[in-house]
Design a protein around this motif. Structure first.
Motif, PDB file in Angstrom:
ATOM      1  N   SER A   1      -6.914   4.970  -1.579  1.00 43.22           N
ATOM      2  CA  SER A   1      -6.766   4.706  -0.159  1.00 43.22           C
ATOM      3  C   SER A   1      -8.092   4.248   0.424  1.00 43.22           C
ATOM      4  O   SER A   1      -9.152   4.705   0.023  1.00 43.22           O
ATOM      5  CB  SER A   1      -6.290   5.980   0.542  1.00 43.22           C
TER       6      SER A   1
ATOM      7  N   LYS B   1      -0.203   5.244  -7.616  1.00 41.91           N
ATOM      8  CA  LYS B   1      -0.834   5.347  -6.301  1.00 41.91           C
ATOM      9  C   LYS B   1      -2.216   4.716  -6.361  1.00 41.91           C
ATOM     10  O   LYS B   1      -3.012   5.050  -7.232  1.00 41.91           O
ATOM     11  CB  LYS B   1      -0.925   6.825  -5.928  1.00 41.91           C
TER      12      LYS B   1
ATOM     13  N   ARG C   1       0.820  -1.213   0.000  1.00 44.69           N
ATOM     14  CA  ARG C   1       0.000   0.000   0.000  1.00 44.69           C
ATOM     15  C   ARG C   1       0.853   1.262   0.000  1.00 44.69           C
ATOM     16  O   ARG C   1       0.520   2.257  -0.607  1.00 44.69           O
ATOM     17  CB  ARG C   1      -0.904  -0.006   1.222  1.00 44.69           C
ATOM     18  N   ASP C   2       2.011   1.225   0.688  1.00 41.88           N
ATOM     19  CA  ASP C   2       2.867   2.401   0.790  1.00 41.88           C
ATOM     20  C   ASP C   2       4.012   2.402  -0.224  1.00 41.88           C
ATOM     21  O   ASP C   2       5.013   3.096  -0.033  1.00 41.88           O
ATOM     22  CB  ASP C   2       3.414   2.531   2.211  1.00 41.88           C
TER      23      ASP C   2
END
Length: 171
Positions: free
Chosen positions: A145, A142, A103-104
């Motif tokens: 989120s 990206k 995720r990061d």
């Protein structure tokens, strides 16, 4: 094999150059990956369809692709290998690997190393196992989120609880 050539141009000046050519003494399968750039989303499992082409001059049997894990990269491979099958000279085949991106993960371009393994043409007596490593470019974008979705859920619960409290107090 290097080949040295001398020649004259249209003005009768002498030039020379050295070129190299590949000569296959024994036929064998030569496997390449097409295309070599992919895009994946951070925080998700991404399916990559890997196209392999046999550019050699012999049939490749049992072609298999495998992703090689690099601990310095933000990737994991829930399904890291797939069988492409048998490829005749000039033929393409497709295999799939699943790339799970952290995720990061930084949104940038990475190189993932794949191992391609094949057996030569058994009908011609070639039982050799050919193993090559090729790299593919993977661009990480990206991912969405999960926080905004969670925030919308909390707001909805608070609004519903407020409406229920207001209706109970009124009646």
């Amino acid at each position: 094999v290097p080949i040295y050539m001398e020649y004259l141009d249209v003005f009768n000046r002498r030039h020379n150059t050295t070129e190299t050519i590949d000569i296959y003494v024994k036929s064998k399968p030569v496997l390449e990956i097409l295309p070599k750039k992919y895009t994946v989303k951070a925080g998700k499992d991404n399916l990559l369809l890997i196209t392999v082409k046999n550019v050699g001059n012999e049939k490749a049997e049992g072609v298999r692709i495998t992703a090689i894990r690099n601990s310095a990269q933000p990737f994991d491979y829930p399904k890291k290998s797939d069988t492409v099958g048998t490829l005749n000279p000039g033929e393409n085949g497709t295999g799939a690997i699943v790339v799970s991106v952290d995720r990061d993960a930084l949104p940038k371009e990475y190189l993932i190393t794949l191992e391609i393994r094949a057996i030569g043409d058994r009908d011609k007596g070639d039982d050799n196992v050919y193993v090559v490593q090729r790299s593919i470019k993977v661009k990480v974008e990206k991912g969405s989120s999960g926080i905004p979705l969670l925030l919308y859920g909390v707001i909805a619960v608070v609004v519903i609880a407020g409406i229920i409290y207001y209706l109970r107090k009124k009646f």
